[in-house]
Design an enzyme around this catalytic site. Structure first.
Site, short mmCIF file in Angstrom:
data_model
loop_
_atom_site.label_atom_id
_atom_site.label_comp_id
_atom_site.label_asym_id
_atom_site.label_seq_id
_atom_site.Cartn_x
_atom_site.Cartn_y
_atom_site.Cartn_z
N LYS A 153 -68.70 -2.90 16.91
CA LYS A 153 -67.70 -4.46 16.96
C LYS A 153 -68.09 -5.45 16.52
O LYS A 153 -69.63 -5.70 16.39
CB LYS A 153 -67.26 -4.86 18.71
CG LYS A 153 -66.73 -6.33 18.63
CD LYS A 153 -66.40 -6.51 20.62
CE LYS A 153 -66.55 -7.85 20.42
NZ LYS A 153 -66.67 -8.57 21.40
N LYS A 166 -63.82 -1.57 15.79
CA LYS A 166 -62.79 -2.86 15.77
C LYS A 166 -63.94 -4.36 14.84
O LYS A 166 -64.69 -4.09 14.84
CB LYS A 166 -62.80 -3.83 16.83
CG LYS A 166 -62.73 -5.08 17.70
CD LYS A 166 -62.94 -5.31 19.36
CE LYS A 166 -62.56 -6.99 19.44
NZ LYS A 166 -62.94 -7.20 20.04
C1 PBG Z 1 -64.99 -10.59 23.19
C2 PBG Z 1 -63.97 -9.99 22.92
C3 PBG Z 1 -63.11 -10.55 20.85
C4 PBG Z 1 -61.80 -10.25 20.70
C5 PBG Z 1 -61.62 -9.09 22.21
N1 PBG Z 1 -62.73 -9.09 23.88
C6 PBG Z 1 -64.03 -11.21 20.04
C7 PBG Z 1 -64.73 -12.10 20.18
O1 PBG Z 1 -64.66 -13.52 20.60
O2 PBG Z 1 -65.93 -11.96 19.47
C8 PBG Z 1 -61.79 -10.28 20.08
C9 PBG Z 1 -59.93 -9.58 20.06
C10 PBG Z 1 -58.84 -9.91 18.82
O3 PBG Z 1 -59.32 -10.73 17.75
O4 PBG Z 1 -57.43 -9.25 19.17
N2 PBG Z 1 -64.98 -10.86 24.37
#
Ligand code: PBG
Length: 310
Positions: free
Chosen positions: A180, A233
């Site tokens: 991520k 991601k």
């Molecule tokens: C973090 C989380 C994020 C997303 C899903 N879970 C990113 C973040 O805020 O760092 C992003 C998903 C998206 O942009 O669609 N809990």
């Protein structure tokens, strides 16, 4: 003239549609810079899930939007928390719907970071793991098929696997948000989940996009810790990472086509810069081509509709 390209190798079963759930009833709230995506209260969520199922989609990823926030992220894991209630209600109505829950604290902490902060300087990994494992257990008890830890806390997969096993949930699976990246593409999501950090950023625990090697070792580590599926991601600026991960690891691989990537396409289509269906077809094809098995995408509903129309 122009030839119309078709989605290659894509089955609706490969798509996962994200949902945001809020407390209350009769709510379907619009979200800034995130057209077509809403925050639903549980009653309205049930109705919408009924719709996507009739379009042929059967996998969802659920995010809770914390109403009350505190330092300990209590609302993430307390008894009958919002996501647990939503899962329970969904599973009663749709027993064979695949429900994946996001396990992260950022929507529930006052500061908006993904973990528990005991001193302002850094995240307390031990306290964070405690909260995450309670949260994951509450989702499993409610009936979640998969839990998806996304806080990037060290050993989160291992710790959650252990608590699930100890409580008789050996069959429930874990989707690791393994690779991520600290990305600019998450902004609309943070409006949706009301989870933007109130100070600093997430570069301390999300990955540096200039360093794909770290992403591969994070994936290997999640697999060692017991992840049943791993994730890259965002997707589009990271197709190289998806490709490398799909060549290197045998575990099923998910790609998250995130909120900012979706909003680019939607906003451009609204202004007639491009044809939305053709654009989405190219994008989803590229993610599949890179080697993703499953794709988490806000376009899933539209794709299912288009496939029905054709
Ligand atoms: C973090 C989380 C994020 C997303 C899903 N879970 C990113 C973040 O805020 O760092 C992003 C998903 C998206 O942009 O669609 N809990």
């Amino acid at each position: 003239m122009g030839k119309k390209f078709k989605l290659i190798n894509l089955k609706l079963a490969d798509l996962i549609y994200p949902y945001f759930v809020v407390a209350g009833s009769h709510k379907k709230e619009e979200i800034k810079s995130f057209s077509g995506i809403y925050r639903f209260s549980i009653d309205r969520l049930l109705a919408d899930v009924g719709k996507i199922r009739s379009l042929g989609l059967n996998k969802i990823l659920l995010f809770g939007v914390g109403e009350k926030k505190d330092q300990a992220a209590t609302n993430a894991y307390k008894e009958n928390n919002l996501v647990a209630l939503a899962v329970k209600t969904l599973k009663e109505k749709f027993p064979n719907l695949t429900v994946i829950t996001d396990v992260c604290l950022c929507a529930y902490t006052t500061h908006g970071h993904c973990g528990i902060i005991t001193s302002r300087a850094s995240i307390d990994n031990k306290e964070t793991l405690k909260a995450l494992s309670r949260m994951a257990l509450s989702h499993a008890q409610a009936g979640a098929d998969w839990v998806a830890p996304s806080a990037m806390a060290k050993r989160q997969v291992l710790t959650i696997r252990k608590i699930l096993d100890e409580n008789g949930y050996e069959q429930r699976k874990i989707l690791g948000y393994s690779a991520k990246f600290a990305s600019n593409f998450y902004s609309p999501f943070r409006n949706a989940a009301n989870s933007a950090p109130r100070f600093g950023d997430r570069t301390g625990y999300q990955l540096d996009y200039a360093n794909p090697q770290v992403a591969l070792s994070e994936i290997a580590q999640d697999i060692n810790e017991g992840a049943d599926m791993v994730m890259v991601k965002p997707a589009l600026s990271y197709l190289d990472v998806i490709l490398r991960a799909s060549l290197k690891f045998k575990k099923p691989l998910a790609a998250y086509n995130v909120s900012g990537e979706y909003s680019f396409v939607k906003n451009g289509a609204r202004q007639n810069f491009w044809d939305e269906r053709q654009m989405v077809t190219e994008i989803i094809t590229s993610i599949k081509r890179a080697g993703a098995d499953l794709i988490i995408t806000y376009h899933a509903k539209d794709i299912a509709k288009w496939l029905k129309e054709k």
